[in-house]
Design an enzyme around this catalytic site. Sequence first.
Site, short mmCIF file in Angstrom:
data_model
loop_
_atom_site.label_atom_id
_atom_site.label_comp_id
_atom_site.label_asym_id
_atom_site.label_seq_id
_atom_site.Cartn_x
_atom_site.Cartn_y
_atom_site.Cartn_z
N LYS A 73 0.88 -1.18 0.00
CA LYS A 73 0.00 0.00 0.00
C LYS A 73 0.91 1.22 0.00
CE LYS A 73 -1.95 2.98 1.95
NZ LYS A 73 -1.68 4.38 1.54
N GLU A 90 9.35 1.47 11.30
CA GLU A 90 10.36 2.52 11.19
C GLU A 90 9.60 3.83 11.25
OE1 GLU A 90 13.41 1.98 11.38
OE2 GLU A 90 13.33 -0.17 11.04
N CYS A 144 13.63 10.75 7.57
CA CYS A 144 13.59 10.47 9.02
C CYS A 144 15.00 10.54 9.61
CB CYS A 144 12.92 9.13 9.29
SG CYS A 144 13.61 7.80 8.32
N GLU A 166 9.05 16.35 15.19
CA GLU A 166 9.64 16.12 13.86
C GLU A 166 8.98 17.10 12.88
OE1 GLU A 166 8.72 12.39 11.84
OE2 GLU A 166 10.83 12.25 11.24
P1 ADP Z 1 2.50 11.02 6.43
O1 ADP Z 1 1.53 11.77 7.31
O2 ADP Z 1 3.84 11.58 6.49
O3 ADP Z 1 1.96 10.73 5.08
P2 ADP Z 1 1.76 8.54 7.49
O4 ADP Z 1 2.36 7.75 8.59
O5 ADP Z 1 0.40 9.11 7.72
O6 ADP Z 1 2.78 9.62 7.12
O7 ADP Z 1 1.67 7.68 6.16
C1 ADP Z 1 2.56 6.66 5.82
C2 ADP Z 1 1.76 5.55 5.20
O8 ADP Z 1 0.86 5.02 6.18
C3 ADP Z 1 0.89 5.95 4.01
O9 ADP Z 1 0.91 4.90 3.05
C4 ADP Z 1 -0.48 6.10 4.64
O10 ADP Z 1 -1.55 5.92 3.73
C5 ADP Z 1 -0.45 4.96 5.65
N1 ADP Z 1 -1.39 5.13 6.78
C6 ADP Z 1 -1.76 6.26 7.40
N2 ADP Z 1 -2.63 5.99 8.39
C7 ADP Z 1 -2.82 4.65 8.42
C8 ADP Z 1 -3.60 3.75 9.20
N3 ADP Z 1 -4.38 4.19 10.19
N4 ADP Z 1 -3.54 2.44 8.91
C9 ADP Z 1 -2.74 1.97 7.93
N5 ADP Z 1 -1.99 2.77 7.14
C10 ADP Z 1 -2.02 4.08 7.37
#
Ligand code: ADP
Length: 509
Positions: free
Chosen positions: A195, A271, A305, A409
């Site tokens: 994903k 990570e 990061c 961050e």
């Molecule tokens: P950013 O805010 O920097 O995009 P995220 O941690 O929100 O960082 O996103 C990193 C990845 O995690 C993306 O692929 C995002 O779609 C996914 N993601 C965000 N929230 C969730 C969740 N609750 N469950 C699973 N995947 C998630």
Amino acid sequence: MASGCQHNKGDRKQFLKSQVLPDRCRHFINGKYLDSCNGEAFKKTLPAYNESWFDVALGGTAEIDLAVQAAEKAASGPWSRTTPGDRAKMLHRIGDLIEANVETLALAESVDTGKPYSETRNGDIPRSAQNFHFFADLAAHQNFETWIGDDGSQHTTIREPLGVTGLITPWNLPLYLATWKLAPALAQGNTIILKPAELTPLSATLLCELLNEAGIPEGVVNVVHGFGANSAGEALVRHPGVKAISFTGETSTGSAIMRDGADTLKKLSFELGGKGASVIFEDADLDLAIPTACRAAFRNQGQICLAGSRLIVHEKIAQTVVDGILNHIKKIKIGDPLDDATTMGALIANDHRDKVAGFVDHARSGRLGEILCGGKIPDALPTALASGAFYEPTVIAGVAQNSRLIQDEIFGPVLTVQTFKTIDEAIALTSGVLYGLSCSVYTRDGALAQQFARSVRMGMVWINCWFIRDLHTAFGGMKRSGIGREGGRYSLDFFSEHKTITTALVAKL
Ligand code: ADP
């Protein structure tokens, strides 16, 4: 995939639009590109131009279900009978195909993320190929532990595939981080649902063409696009058919994934965020430390990061170091990510840029530090970039350790400056944050460097350098920066079930 080698530099946008970009980034399930079951899609905005050139299929529970079915079927098909050697050949083929298409993938990654083409062409994409070559060789030559018990019995622990694994990746290094997980998961014989981040769907979609070309069996790798919470990401984490989730992203997202994965007892590798530092001692080689610290703060617009977003410098050399950094910043060329001369591109999106600007505005309005440069959107951008997500490299001095600028961050081109007198102070400042991913230390004194490296609460410490990696070593952080480690055998361990087989010896001495 259209070969990038033939395009003329001036026509990069045209080449991308006419030959590379799909009209829509579709899911890749069971070896085929598919729209969402209900046809839903969302717009993807290119951060440098604030324009949309394609849209993205919006996946959810239904598409994750389809992908899991495909991956489960593939996990018991011919893929399950491949040897490590077979899979190593496949991984090398994928690595070779990425190398053969490096320019096209680099252009696509640059428009999708806004980062300079020079970085994707010479960094992210070649390193993505290297991920496949490295794990191909490592997994092909792995050995197993055998122990002989007191009674002469023989005990061997082997690694077997987990089955269907879920990979959730962020937008800052899209193909590099996807392949960093894909390669070991494949090398260990798993099947996969990736994903990608909703903000950067393109390179993963293009990679699927290469997977088909390499001959990977259908269903072994599936890609489902969509968002996180209440969307494809959450559906993947909650699915009972998925055995493990390898995630790179924000710390708060890691917590949500842990909660959502609890019912099905997911194996997890995280990570997460970081708040790295460049720590410069009085005796450091400043010709090395200053440019390296500058790169650590501003590479990828500070959206790494591992970024050294805090400069912690001995007070006696602080002025010299800061002057040197400010001089280096003058050489940074902000511009179109597709131009070769550009060294700083756009941030990932306008709302992320506004979040970064919010930290700086908070410092300005609260008089929390002195803004030495930047702190604004660049004034003189060409018209085509005028509404893009650009922000000037920014340096803020004299910030208190408990300030949000030090503790949170920011994930943008913002460097804070703090000073110290003693090694104990330097250690306390470096470790005094909730994150514990990485830092760099600059000194000519080898013993001091070791003492510092062993004392700080960071998962990775670079001595007189930054961002140099050997893929065998453990990659990851302490505290809120993660759970588990990736890299070399650590990745192979994560993507495996360990099984112990014991043979009792009949003959006794
Ligand atoms: P950013 O805010 O920097 O995009 P995220 O941690 O929100 O960082 O996103 C990193 C990845 O995690 C993306 O692929 C995002 O779609 C996914 N993601 C965000 N929230 C969730 C969740 N609750 N469950 C699973 N995947 C998630």
